[in-house]
Design a protein around this motif. Structure first.
Motif, PDB file in Angstrom:
ATOM      1  N   MET A   1       0.939  -0.936   0.288  1.00 22.21           N
ATOM      2  CA  MET A   1      -0.076  -0.165   0.002  1.00 22.21           C
ATOM      3  C   MET A   1       1.068   1.095  -0.126  1.00 22.21           C
ATOM      4  O   MET A   1       1.752   1.485   1.006  1.00 22.21           O
ATOM      5  CB  MET A   1      -1.101   0.052   1.361  1.00 22.21           C
ATOM      6  CG  MET A   1      -1.917   0.917   1.430  1.00 22.21           C
ATOM      7  SD  MET A   1      -3.147   1.041   0.070  1.00 22.21           S
ATOM      8  CE  MET A   1      -4.098   0.221   1.247  1.00 22.21           C
ATOM      9  N   LEU A   2       0.615   2.167  -0.670  1.00 21.43           N
ATOM     10  CA  LEU A   2       1.634   3.568  -1.033  1.00 21.43           C
ATOM     11  C   LEU A   2       0.480   4.452  -0.552  1.00 21.43           C
ATOM     12  O   LEU A   2      -1.079   4.729  -1.119  1.00 21.43           O
ATOM     13  CB  LEU A   2       1.607   3.654  -2.388  1.00 21.43           C
ATOM     14  CG  LEU A   2       2.662   2.969  -2.886  1.00 21.43           C
ATOM     15  CD1 LEU A   2       3.288   3.822  -4.440  1.00 21.43           C
ATOM     16  CD2 LEU A   2       4.445   2.545  -2.704  1.00 21.43           C
ATOM     17  N   TYR A   3       1.290   5.179   0.218  1.00 25.10           N
ATOM     18  CA  TYR A   3       0.083   6.947   0.667  1.00 25.10           C
ATOM     19  C   TYR A   3       0.677   7.868   0.051  1.00 25.10           C
ATOM     20  O   TYR A   3       1.949   8.386  -0.462  1.00 25.10           O
ATOM     21  CB  TYR A   3      -0.020   7.230   1.994  1.00 25.10           C
ATOM     22  CG  TYR A   3      -0.803   5.634   2.638  1.00 25.10           C
ATOM     23  CD1 TYR A   3      -2.362   5.703   2.674  1.00 25.10           C
ATOM     24  CD2 TYR A   3      -0.321   4.981   3.574  1.00 25.10           C
ATOM     25  CE1 TYR A   3      -2.379   4.400   3.354  1.00 25.10           C
ATOM     26  CE2 TYR A   3      -0.850   3.850   3.503  1.00 25.10           C
ATOM     27  CZ  TYR A   3      -1.929   3.925   3.383  1.00 25.10           C
ATOM     28  OH  TYR A   3      -2.735   2.967   4.485  1.00 25.10           O
ATOM     29  N   LEU A   4       0.206   8.379  -1.246  1.00 27.33           N
ATOM     30  CA  LEU A   4       0.575   9.986  -1.954  1.00 27.33           C
ATOM     31  C   LEU A   4       0.397  10.940  -1.300  1.00 27.33           C
ATOM     32  O   LEU A   4      -0.604  11.032  -1.690  1.00 27.33           O
ATOM     33  CB  LEU A   4       0.976   8.998  -3.261  1.00 27.33           C
ATOM     34  CG  LEU A   4       1.450   7.634  -3.467  1.00 27.33           C
ATOM     35  CD1 LEU A   4       1.435   7.957  -5.183  1.00 27.33           C
ATOM     36  CD2 LEU A   4       3.066   7.465  -4.015  1.00 27.33           C
ATOM     37  N   VAL A   5       1.478  11.941  -1.329  1.00 27.43           N
ATOM     38  CA  VAL A   5       1.082  13.337  -1.816  1.00 27.43           C
ATOM     39  C   VAL A   5       1.963  13.834  -3.018  1.00 27.43           C
ATOM     40  O   VAL A   5       3.248  13.666  -2.959  1.00 27.43           O
ATOM     41  CB  VAL A   5       2.028  14.022  -0.495  1.00 27.43           C
ATOM     42  CG1 VAL A   5       1.627  15.270  -0.353  1.00 27.43           C
ATOM     43  CG2 VAL A   5       0.905  13.915   0.585  1.00 27.43           C
TER      44      VAL A   5
END
Length: 66
Positions: A1-5
């Motif tokens: 899982m990637l959380y991106l800004v």
């Protein structure tokens, strides 16, 4: 899982999953400091533990864990 800004884009926050078959190519890109997302290539900047925890709380609303 990637959380991106992705600053400077219309995508202020998103999350996504890297499929197992795609992981080797993703890891190669990450080693080279880049992230491919929705047909674009972004410069990848790794965060230290302190900065990562701060961002997790501020940007993603995750509870800080010790």
């Amino acid at each position: 899982m990637l959380y991106l800004v992705l600053p400077g884009t219309e995508i202020s926050f998103t999350d996504t999953i890297v499929l197992p078959d795609d992981l080797p190519k993703e890891l190669d890109d990450w080693d080279l400091g880049r992230l491919r997302f929705v047909g674009e290539i972004y410069h990848l900047r790794w965060l230290d533990e302190r900065e990562s925890r701060r961002l997790a709380v501020e940007k993603f609303g995750m509870a800080a864990q010790s």
